[in-house]
Design a protein around this motif. Sequence first.
Motif: not given
Length: 296
Positions: A198-218
Amino acid sequence: MSTQSSIQMRTAATLIGEIGRLAPPQGCAGIWFFGQESVAIKGRRTVIHVDPFYSDFLEQQGVHRTYPAPLRPEDVTIADLCLITHEHEDHLDPWTLKAIASQCPEARFMAPAICRTLLEEEAGIAPERIIDALTGEWMELEGTGAERIRIKPVPAAHEELQTTGSEREHRYVGYLIEMNGVKIYHAGDTTIYPGLSELLAEERIDVGMLPINGRDFYRGSRGLIGNMNYREAAELAAMARMETVIPLHYDIFAGNSEKPGYFLQEVYERTPAQKCHVMARGECFVYVSPRAFGRD
């Protein structure tokens, strides 16, 4: 000098020259990708580096990259502002920052308040050149040629939200960057937490750069703090209505990686109208907003 070193030197010179020469028109921005979450961004004339990680500091500790850094610390001779998302060595690399501070004497450095001691003592940066990344409010700065830029640090949850002082002193942050008529979000290292989309949607972002590596138990058992995974990143881009999304943090360390093709497939199947770009190492991606050239 070995052939590989010669090629690396030429490549670095080409990259730095390209950063210096590029002059995007209003409504456009240049973005260069150097692995992990290291990027350079250029507006009309101002150059911003985010999490520059180019030294062999971790290599000396036995943590090996899957490929050499496209730049070395001494190659970075153009920088107006460095944004640091948190204190982990692949984001706050004191050897790279020390070189930038020396080679770019007008450059300033923004980081969470907890990073100030590291910046001063390990990277040798003068206190007056450091800006604390206090979340929740826009800051106006003057870039090269009196170019106006705006920066808003955003809380990041890596893997949880943490403050180190006041409620605006978050340990982990991302950054909203507005320059040359383009608004960019660099998430830093973060999972998704209530209210983020919701915070980001209010900003009308042109380019979003997001991490994708995730997480797990190991990975957690090896002390690796996690991020959103590729499915979560695809959903966040859609929920926040990002015009274009770029994945980050998937390629440098074999034990903490992800396949960006999975992210592309997820975006294509979930929201096929979503613009998405996977950047090659050292690539310059010139983003053209819908407002450029009177298109909006």
